[in-house]
Write a protein that holds these residues in place. Structure first.
Motif, PDB file in Angstrom:
ATOM      1  N   PRO A  93       0.826  -1.212   0.000  1.00 22.32           N
ATOM      2  CA  PRO A  93       0.000   0.000   0.000  1.00 22.32           C
ATOM      3  C   PRO A  93       0.861   1.263   0.000  1.00 22.32           C
ATOM      4  N   ILE A  94       0.317   2.317  -0.595  1.00 25.53           N
ATOM      5  CA  ILE A  94       0.939   3.628  -0.505  1.00 25.53           C
ATOM      6  C   ILE A  94       0.518   4.201   0.847  1.00 25.53           C
ATOM      7  N   THR A  95       1.462   4.376   1.737  1.00 30.80           N
ATOM      8  CA  THR A  95       1.181   4.958   3.044  1.00 30.80           C
ATOM      9  C   THR A  95       1.382   6.470   2.955  1.00 30.80           C
ATOM     10  N   ILE A  96       1.000   7.169   4.000  1.00 29.17           N
ATOM     11  CA  ILE A  96       1.183   8.621   4.010  1.00 29.17           C
ATOM     12  C   ILE A  96       2.665   8.979   3.922  1.00 29.17           C
ATOM     13  N   GLU A  97       3.533   8.161   4.529  1.00 23.53           N
ATOM     14  CA  GLU A  97       4.973   8.416   4.461  1.00 23.53           C
ATOM     15  C   GLU A  97       5.496   8.222   3.033  1.00 23.53           C
ATOM     16  N   VAL A  98       5.024   7.168   2.369  1.00 22.04           N
ATOM     17  CA  VAL A  98       5.441   6.925   0.979  1.00 22.04           C
ATOM     18  C   VAL A  98       4.914   8.055   0.093  1.00 22.04           C
ATOM     19  N   LEU A  99       3.667   8.501   0.338  1.00 18.83           N
ATOM     20  CA  LEU A  99       3.102   9.596  -0.453  1.00 18.83           C
ATOM     21  C   LEU A  99       3.939  10.865  -0.295  1.00 18.83           C
ATOM     22  N   ARG A 100       4.313  11.195   0.929  1.00 15.71           N
ATOM     23  CA  ARG A 100       5.154  12.383   1.157  1.00 15.71           C
ATOM     24  C   ARG A 100       6.440  12.298   0.325  1.00 15.71           C
ATOM     25  N   SER A 101       7.061  11.135   0.347  1.00 16.57           N
ATOM     26  CA  SER A 101       8.301  10.944  -0.408  1.00 16.57           C
ATOM     27  C   SER A 101       8.061  11.028  -1.912  1.00 16.57           C
ATOM     28  N   LEU A 102       6.968  10.414  -2.385  1.00 17.37           N
ATOM     29  CA  LEU A 102       6.643  10.465  -3.815  1.00 17.37           C
ATOM     30  C   LEU A 102       6.457  11.902  -4.281  1.00 17.37           C
ATOM     31  N   LEU A 103       5.728  12.685  -3.496  1.00 20.89           N
ATOM     32  CA  LEU A 103       5.479  14.075  -3.875  1.00 20.89           C
ATOM     33  C   LEU A 103       6.788  14.861  -3.923  1.00 20.89           C
ATOM     34  N   GLY A 104       7.707  14.549  -3.021  1.00 25.38           N
ATOM     35  CA  GLY A 104       9.012  15.199  -3.028  1.00 25.38           C
ATOM     36  C   GLY A 104       9.850  14.813  -4.228  1.00 25.38           C
ATOM     37  N   ALA A 105       9.655  13.598  -4.716  1.00 26.82           N
ATOM     38  CA  ALA A 105      10.443  13.111  -5.851  1.00 26.82           C
ATOM     39  C   ALA A 105       9.920  13.609  -7.199  1.00 26.82           C
ATOM     40  N   LEU A 106       8.710  14.125  -7.244  1.00 21.94           N
ATOM     41  CA  LEU A 106       8.109  14.522  -8.522  1.00 21.94           C
ATOM     42  C   LEU A 106       8.917  15.586  -9.258  1.00 21.94           C
ATOM     43  N   GLU A 107       9.516  16.505  -8.540  1.00 22.18           N
ATOM     44  CA  GLU A 107      10.296  17.558  -9.201  1.00 22.18           C
ATOM     45  C   GLU A 107      11.482  16.984  -9.964  1.00 22.18           C
ATOM     46  N   SER A 108      12.011  15.872  -9.504  1.00 20.70           N
ATOM     47  CA  SER A 108      13.143  15.235 -10.192  1.00 20.70           C
ATOM     48  C   SER A 108      12.682  14.306 -11.311  1.00 20.70           C
ATOM     49  N   VAL A 109      11.430  13.885 -11.269  1.00 22.03           N
ATOM     50  CA  VAL A 109      10.910  12.905 -12.228  1.00 22.03           C
ATOM     51  C   VAL A 109      10.153  13.569 -13.378  1.00 22.03           C
ATOM     52  N   CYS A 110       9.388  14.608 -13.084  1.00 22.47           N
ATOM     53  CA  CYS A 110       8.543  15.248 -14.102  1.00 22.47           C
ATOM     54  C   CYS A 110       9.346  16.213 -14.964  1.00 22.47           C
ATOM     55  N   VAL A 111       8.905  16.380 -16.206  1.00 20.93           N
ATOM     56  CA  VAL A 111       9.641  17.198 -17.167  1.00 20.93           C
ATOM     57  C   VAL A 111       9.309  18.685 -17.085  1.00 20.93           C
ATOM     58  N   SER A 112       8.224  19.051 -16.383  1.00 22.38           N
ATOM     59  CA  SER A 112       7.843  20.462 -16.278  1.00 22.38           C
ATOM     60  C   SER A 112       7.125  20.698 -14.955  1.00 22.38           C
ATOM     61  N   HIS A 113       6.982  21.968 -14.625  1.00 22.79           N
ATOM     62  CA  HIS A 113       6.252  22.342 -13.408  1.00 22.79           C
ATOM     63  C   HIS A 113       4.784  21.907 -13.526  1.00 22.79           C
ATOM     64  N   TYR A 114       4.220  22.056 -14.732  1.00 27.64           N
ATOM     65  CA  TYR A 114       2.832  21.630 -14.959  1.00 27.64           C
ATOM     66  C   TYR A 114       2.663  20.137 -14.645  1.00 27.64           C
ATOM     67  N   GLU A 115       3.563  19.311 -15.169  1.00 27.88           N
ATOM     68  CA  GLU A 115       3.480  17.862 -14.939  1.00 27.88           C
ATOM     69  C   GLU A 115       3.617  17.533 -13.454  1.00 27.88           C
ATOM     70  N   CYS A 116       4.453  18.284 -12.766  1.00 28.07           N
ATOM     71  CA  CYS A 116       4.632  18.093 -11.328  1.00 28.07           C
ATOM     72  C   CYS A 116       3.312  18.363 -10.599  1.00 28.07           C
ATOM     73  N   LEU A 117       2.628  19.458 -10.946  1.00 30.26           N
ATOM     74  CA  LEU A 117       1.331  19.779 -10.336  1.00 30.26           C
ATOM     75  C   LEU A 117       0.278  18.731 -10.698  1.00 30.26           C
ATOM     76  N   LEU A 118       0.316  18.271 -11.945  1.00 28.64           N
ATOM     77  CA  LEU A 118      -0.617  17.250 -12.414  1.00 28.64           C
ATOM     78  C   LEU A 118      -0.488  15.967 -11.596  1.00 28.64           C
ATOM     79  N   PHE A 119       0.728  15.448 -11.464  1.00 29.98           N
ATOM     80  CA  PHE A 119       0.906  14.181 -10.754  1.00 29.98           C
ATOM     81  C   PHE A 119       0.787  14.337  -9.244  1.00 29.98           C
ATOM     82  N   ARG A 120       1.058  15.507  -8.723  1.00 30.12           N
ATOM     83  CA  ARG A 120       0.823  15.773  -7.303  1.00 30.12           C
ATOM     84  C   ARG A 120      -0.681  15.654  -7.017  1.00 30.12           C
ATOM     85  N   ALA A 121      -1.498  16.257  -7.896  1.00 34.06           N
ATOM     86  CA  ALA A 121      -2.953  16.172  -7.747  1.00 34.06           C
ATOM     87  C   ALA A 121      -3.424  14.724  -7.939  1.00 34.06           C
ATOM     88  N   LEU A 122      -2.906  14.054  -8.957  1.00 36.81           N
ATOM     89  CA  LEU A 122      -3.297  12.662  -9.221  1.00 36.81           C
ATOM     90  C   LEU A 122      -2.997  11.757  -8.022  1.00 36.81           C
TER      91      LEU A 122
END
Length: 197
Positions: free
Chosen positions: A45-74
């Motif tokens: 399961p995705i726990t709240i701790e894993v979610l926090r880490s995933l959201l932090g990693a999005l800036e390094s994974v996504c190609v743009s600020h828009y994509e980062c906001l998109l996947f943060r919302a998703l």
């Protein structure tokens, strides 16, 4: 599921109607059984701790600020809204399923987000999922969705779209999720779309 089974048994034992005879309740229980089985067998399961880490990693994974906001919302809506993946993302780029959420299905206010879902029996009112503002802004689905909708184009269509208005697909969702998991040193094969349930 154990409590529901016990209620069913006790209702029948006392001569009352079985609450599981209701079609909607029966469908919910079948869906829960399927989800629990999938989670136990395959995915962590995705726990709240894993979610926090995933959201932090999005800036390094996504190609743009828009994509980062998109996947943060998703990711936050997937976890806190307990939505099925078919309600959030398309199966394929040009195949839109009827249960997919559209921009018109979402009401965003300062403190709340309401989703009007499509998966209801004919003739019944559409179910609504409502999410409230969280005390922890970093993982708040309302703030994440508000930020995303503010930069999303006003064109009507699926709620979650890339910058070129192409809907996010299940494959795209999993690709970003797995890249972020690898970056965090977590085994991507242990997580999937059902991990958010």
């Amino acid at each position: 599921l154990t409590y529901v089974a016990a209620l069913s048994y006790l209702s029948r034992l006392s001569g009352n109607p079985d609450p599981l005879e209701d079609a909607i309740t029966r469908c919910m229980v079948m869906g829960l059984r399927r989800q629990v089985g999938i989670l136990r067998e395959k995915y962590a399961p995705i726990t709240i701790e894993v979610l926090r880490s995933l959201l932090g990693a999005l800036e390094s994974v996504c190609v743009s600020h828009y994509e980062c906001l998109l996947f943060r919302a998703l990711f936050t809506v997937a976890l806190f809204g307990a939505l099925r993946i078919g309600e959030m993302v398309a199966k394929h780029r040009n195949v839109l399923q009827p249960e997919l959420l559209y921009l018109r299905d979402v009401r965003v206010t300062e403190s709340r987000v309401a989703f009007h879902l499509h998966n209801c029996p004919v003739g019944q009112e559409r179910p609504i999922i409502s999410l409230a503002l969280s005390g922890e802004p970093w993982v708040c689905p309302v703030l994440a969705l508000r930020s995303y909708v503010a930069v999303r184009s006003r064109l009507e269509g699926p709620l979650f779209v890339h910058g070129d208005d192409v809907p996010v697909t299940k494959r795209g969702f999993l690709t970003v999720l797995r890249w972020a998991l690898r970056l965090l040193g977590l085994p991507p094969e242990q997580y999937g779309v059902h991990s958010f349930w």
